[in-house]
Design a protein around this motif. Structure first.
Motif, mmCIF file in Angstrom:
data_model
loop_
_atom_site.group_PDB
_atom_site.id
_atom_site.type_symbol
_atom_site.label_atom_id
_atom_site.label_comp_id
_atom_site.label_asym_id
_atom_site.label_seq_id
_atom_site.Cartn_x
_atom_site.Cartn_y
_atom_site.Cartn_z
ATOM 1 N N PRO A 1 0.847 -1.208 0.000
ATOM 2 C CA PRO A 1 0.000 0.000 0.000
ATOM 3 C C PRO A 1 0.880 1.255 0.000
ATOM 4 C CG PRO A 1 -0.674 -1.528 1.730
ATOM 5 C CD PRO A 1 0.611 -2.038 1.182
ATOM 6 N N ASN A 2 0.433 2.265 -0.679
ATOM 7 C CA ASN A 2 1.202 3.519 -0.734
ATOM 8 C C ASN A 2 1.483 4.086 0.652
ATOM 9 O OD1 ASN A 2 1.518 3.560 -3.464
ATOM 10 N ND2 ASN A 2 -0.375 4.711 -3.833
ATOM 11 N N GLN A 3 0.535 3.860 1.580
ATOM 12 C CA GLN A 3 0.730 4.415 2.923
ATOM 13 C C GLN A 3 1.986 3.873 3.606
ATOM 14 O OE1 GLN A 3 -2.750 1.792 5.028
ATOM 15 N NE2 GLN A 3 -1.539 3.109 6.383
ATOM 16 N N TYR A 4 2.431 2.689 3.195
ATOM 17 C CA TYR A 4 3.630 2.118 3.810
ATOM 18 C C TYR A 4 4.886 2.352 2.958
ATOM 19 C CZ TYR A 4 0.667 -0.265 7.200
ATOM 20 O OH TYR A 4 -0.211 -0.536 8.198
ATOM 21 N N TRP A 5 4.699 2.954 1.806
ATOM 22 C CA TRP A 5 5.825 3.053 0.867
ATOM 23 C C TRP A 5 7.014 3.798 1.472
ATOM 24 C CZ3 TRP A 5 7.183 0.149 -2.850
ATOM 25 C CH2 TRP A 5 8.112 0.554 -3.786
ATOM 26 N N THR A 6 6.738 4.724 2.387
ATOM 27 C CA THR A 6 7.833 5.497 2.987
ATOM 28 C C THR A 6 8.218 4.981 4.376
ATOM 29 O OG1 THR A 6 6.173 7.041 3.762
ATOM 30 C CG2 THR A 6 7.334 7.633 1.737
ATOM 31 N N ASP A 7 7.571 3.917 4.813
ATOM 32 C CA ASP A 7 7.915 3.277 6.086
ATOM 33 C C ASP A 7 9.371 2.780 5.995
ATOM 34 O OD1 ASP A 7 6.221 1.497 8.443
ATOM 35 O OD2 ASP A 7 8.202 0.805 7.854
#
Lengths: 635, 635
Positions: free
Chosen positions: A588-594
């Motif tokens: 998911p995009n929301q985790y892409w910068t995790d």
């Protein structure tokens, strides 16, 4: 049946209390050299036998002098001193000569000529002098009873002129593994044989708790042999642990033997895993009979033997640490049994989530992977998903914030990824299900990413992916291509050449479950070839992953199934290629910068990782790390 | 002076970087038996060599049967089965006979007659059967690289048919203590001699970090001997630590020797304690020269050698844990030096407070007592009282909530109290100052209780107590009575008989500081006897406690002083009794219900504690534990 098959069903607390009452536990002590005492617990306080420094000592390299001789010394009015009479060179730690009362550091001393120095500031009496007893004074308490001796403690004790300390004796545990089916590690098990490793787990728990261990040989399920062994070790031992034979099976002799030699205090506790435990004593020696299942054995030993061992060592059992977490799966449990569920802690969406692991008492891997235990009360039939639970932390806990949870299709490359990520401090928790289950879990926000083999090899999307993520909110990263085909019996005795042969009469096929990529492949091909699946013997029989499928074929339970080349090779089976299949990660995009995902992406793109994947038979990394940026909705 | 007395003054970071650049550090690995691998780190992942169970196994004690034979079985319509043909007895772990596909647990089986059983419910295919690979599948990743091997890991590896694992080699550290003043522990130091214990501290730090140690003999400060020893050990070693001789004193040879044999990369770091450290290499072997002061030695080793040892073991240095706390004392520090102050953490008034301990580099006890380190930046001249500071936790940390802080008059009974409380899980942090300082600290809310000897023996209050606590908000608890008097040289060669003799000409008195009970006693008595204190030789010379006072007398620095009988006895001195003196604890009412104070009061009232006090010469416990409830204000 004629034998006694019913056990007690008492609570943990009642069992502990009863055992405690039946035992007379006395901690013993011994005198040892402090230099051999690392990690031991003091049974008596330690007091200094001497003061240190024991003399007035220079705290600096410099000159010893009299403070009065330095009065008025400044840069503009330096004072000259004569060696021997007014000063003397002195090194750190040297005794201060009686005629002097201070030290000036060497950096501040200017040599004028042989035997004459000049100083440009005054010193106070006692300056740069360590006074007697600055560090320790004679008679002073150095360490209190109960101190666990560490590096600095040893230094302090030695400084105090003490070499011998009184510590609690390490309790000795004798471990007797029993079972005619057991073989020593290093030997190859035949069907019905099991490698004995429970005693190693118990041994290392004891060592972790500060005890000593005598690991006894495997004793077969023979009444007299077990009895003799128990009798033989009990007298020398502080606690005897007998592994397996604690239940009421035909060859479970432990309870009867303990009753004959001493007393069975409790037989059967209302817990899962591991109800059939024996708590007893022979003479003054506590005896515990543990179930043979590894998780049950370890948990029972922890619940019941640990407090006794700590008492024997003069200590109270260390408090367990707990954290609160949100349960991510409904747990159903049997009323009347307290269940300990192993769980992994994961930070997901800023919440700490407890992910229950395998509940079977036979899966020691659940203890390896677990960060802690979730307890389901005996008064409850389970815990709902989303409930807040207390998780009792185990020693080997990792950090929730360092764990990435992946769900979906299983693949050998995920193992490589997990191992590479471990080196970067990221713990990949793999939950092998199938592609659709992986997407379902991901769409519910219950994992960080999914592994799927649902895309065509040309990158076209299957409807299934689109159904879960109708908007452009995920990225798809190629992990690898793998060779899929028919896994067939070694040597291919039935001369299978392809899908069309599956309808041959004497041939037994074995299928995979709905939702798996392998199942989609076979159904697709059957449709193309216009083959009626009801004509295929074994089509209804499904396995949950390609390893159990391969195992079934290897053991003669079937002739053919769909799987990967690498699995066929692991099991020394033959293989007929059908196609190259994509394995992708859906993120998911929301985790892409995790940061964890960033580490993961870095690993996937590394040549190191690709090289490792290329070692797997039939794998192709030409697209590995490629991100499909057009999103699943764009068709 | 002619020798090179100036060292570098580089920062910790620069020193680390320079050393790192000069070194070529390569972790090596070795294959060992997993049963010998507890606590070691995996250098290669472990994969299962076999699936477990490797066969279909019964998960229960019971009967193996065919699910189809049980269809329709209920309590009202039981089904009978015939042994051998329709069922077979089976124990947990037994292989499932090929003709059967399920197991019914023994508790649900009714024996009708020999060879015939009846069942009252049906089973599903596979019920109570452990399938192949349930626990582990062949080829599966069991443990990742970097795993620190624990009890459960060993079980899992053995279960997977693996006995040998590849782990990082434990780096070997060679420790060379140097110094002509050093003697082995167990010997009695003469003036100028020091018991060598630094090497034991360093050794145990290395062992804690997973390394191995070769502890070399003490080498005297002789250039050739030290050089020879270093040459001799360097080749076999992964890191050489040379203790003492790292500075620029006349007998500090380490830097010169390392430069001759290899390279000195850094000599002198801008830290306190312990600036004069040497970081170098001889061939490929890192060499560290440590200062001789124990705190400096340990801290430098931790700062510089720990990261190297972790690299050698294939690991990154574990992150240090920090907590925030309120500094309870102003710390003044020298600009340009980063100082590490040992601190104890105490929960006081619902705040975590950092209490700085002894800052001298020679007091190893400060590391024993410390929970952590407070760092004062090199760009700062200190930290104000009340500031929030980060405290880097040390391994031996206790819990702030379990620490009770007492300040005030020192007494041997406090040591006994500390030791007894330790057994109850309460850590008593004693800060021996004097009665007035104890009350000041307490009135500012900076401690939990004070120890005083300010009350008359009949319990009348001195004004001083009243001045600090004008309202009824404290309780006064008697700890003990102790015998106070004149401590005189062993054998009393000057025939001192009492206070009146202090004015005798050839007699040297030694005093205690203002605010102490002993000082009040002497001043009181002098006033009563109308003696002019200026007539007493040495009256202006004060010692901070009765132990340093006794030491001075024992070493011939004075003839007489005021102190306790027990101190006189510890130092084998003579004693002339003057009076029995109360030692009391002052406890604010706000803490009276604190669990730590409750434990303290319980200990004080215990017969056990009183018995221990009564063993001290001249002590009286007739009032011990008595609470003066009328409060200090009621006169």
């Amino acid at each position: 049946m004629s034998r006694n098959i019913y056990l007690d069903n008492v609570s943990v607390e009642e069992a502990r209390e009863k055992w405690q009452e039946a035992l007379t536990i006395k901690a013993t002590t011994e005198k040892i050299d402090i230099r051999e005492a690392t990690g031991r617990r003091l049974a008596k306080p330690v007091r200094a036998k001497l003061s240190t420094p024991s003399y007035y000592a220079s705290a600096m390299d410099g000159i010893a002098l009299s403070a009065t001789d330095t009065v008025g010394a400044t840069e503009r009015t330096p004072v000259q001193l004569q060696e021997g009479k007014e000063y003397q060179l002195i090194d750190t730690g040297d005794p201060l000569p009686e005629e002097f009362d201070a030290v000036m550091m060497i950096e501040k001393v200017n040599q004028i000529k042989e035997g004459i120095v000049e100083i440009e500031e005054s010193v106070a009496p006692g300056q740069n002098v360590r006074s007697v007893g600055e560090s320790l004074v004679k008679g002073q308490l150095i360490l209190t009873v109960g101190t666990k001796i560490g590096p600095y403690d040893i230094g302090l004790v030695l400084e105090g002129g003490v070499t011998e300390v009184t510590v609690y004796t390490q309790p000795q545990v004798d471990i007797i593994p029993t079972g005619s089916e057991l073989i020593e590690p290093g030997r190859s098990p035949q069907p019905g044989q099991i490698i004995e490793y429970n005693s190693e787990v118990i041994k290392n728990l004891v060592l972790n708790w500060g005890g000593k261990v005598m690991q006894r040989d495997i004793t077969p399920d023979k009444y007299e042999e077990i009895k003799e062994k128990i009798q033989q070790v009990t007298q020398e031992s502080d606690l005897v642990a007998i592994i397996a034979g604690s239940s009421a099976g035909r060859e479970d002799y432990t309870a009867q033997i303990v009753a004959e030699l001493g007393e069975v205090v409790v037989h059967g506790v209302s817990i899962k895993p591991g109800g059939p435990v024996i708590l007893g004593r022979i003479g003054d020696t506590p005896v515990i009979g543990l179930p043979g299942y590894p998780v049950a054995s370890a948990l029972n030993f922890r619940l019941f033997a640990q407090p006794i061992l700590y008492q024997l060592a003069g200590l109270s059992t260390p408090e367990t640490k707990e954290v609160k977490a949100i349960l991510n799966k409904k747990l159903v449990s049997k009323l009347g049994f307290r269940e300990f569920v192993r769980a992994k802690l994961v930070k997901l969406d800023n919440q700490i989530v407890a992910v229950p692991l395998a509940r079977s008492s036979g899966v020691i891997g659940s203890l390896v992977e677990a960060d802690g235990l979730v307890t389901i009360s005996e008064y409850s039939e389970g815990i709902d998903k989303g409930s807040e639970v207390n998780v009792e932390l185990l020693v080997n806990q990792s950090k929730p914030a360092e764990t990435l949870m992946i769900n979906g299709s299983n693949d050998h490359s995920l193992d490589l990824l997990k191992n590479k990520l471990a080196q970067q401090g990221v713990d990949l928790l793999t939950q092998p299900t199938n592609s659709l289950a992986g997407l379902t879990t991901l769409s519910r926000g219950e994992s960080h990413l999914a592994s799927i083999n649902l895309l065509d090899s040309d990158g076209q999307y299957r409807q299934s992916l689109d159904r879960y993520f109708p908007t452009e909110d995920v990225k798809v990263v190629n992990l690898a291509y793998r060779q899929q085909g028919l896994i067939v019996t070694a040597g291919n005795p039935k001369n299978i050449t392809g899908i069309a042969d599956l309808v041959v009469n004497d041939l037994v096929f074995i299928n995979r479950q709905q939702g798996s990529g392998a199942r989609m492949l076979i159904d697709n091909q059957l449709a193309k070839l216009n083959i009626d699946s009801t004509k295929i013997s074994g089509y209804q029989q499904v396995k949950q992953n390609d390893v159990t499928l391969a195992t079934t074929i290897a053991q003669g339970g079937a002739d053919v199934g769909v799987g990967t080349l690498v699995t066929a090779q692991v099991f020394d089976l033959d293989f007929i290629p059908l196609r190259k299949e994509r394995i992708d990660l859906v993120i998911p995009n929301q985790y892409w910068t995790d940061t964890r995902i960033k580490e993961l992406f870095k690993v996937i793109c590394s040549s190191d990782f690709k090289a490792e994947i290329n070692q797997l038979a039939g794998y192709d990394t030409s697209q590995t790390g490629q991100v499909l940026t057009d999103g699943p909705t764009s068709r």
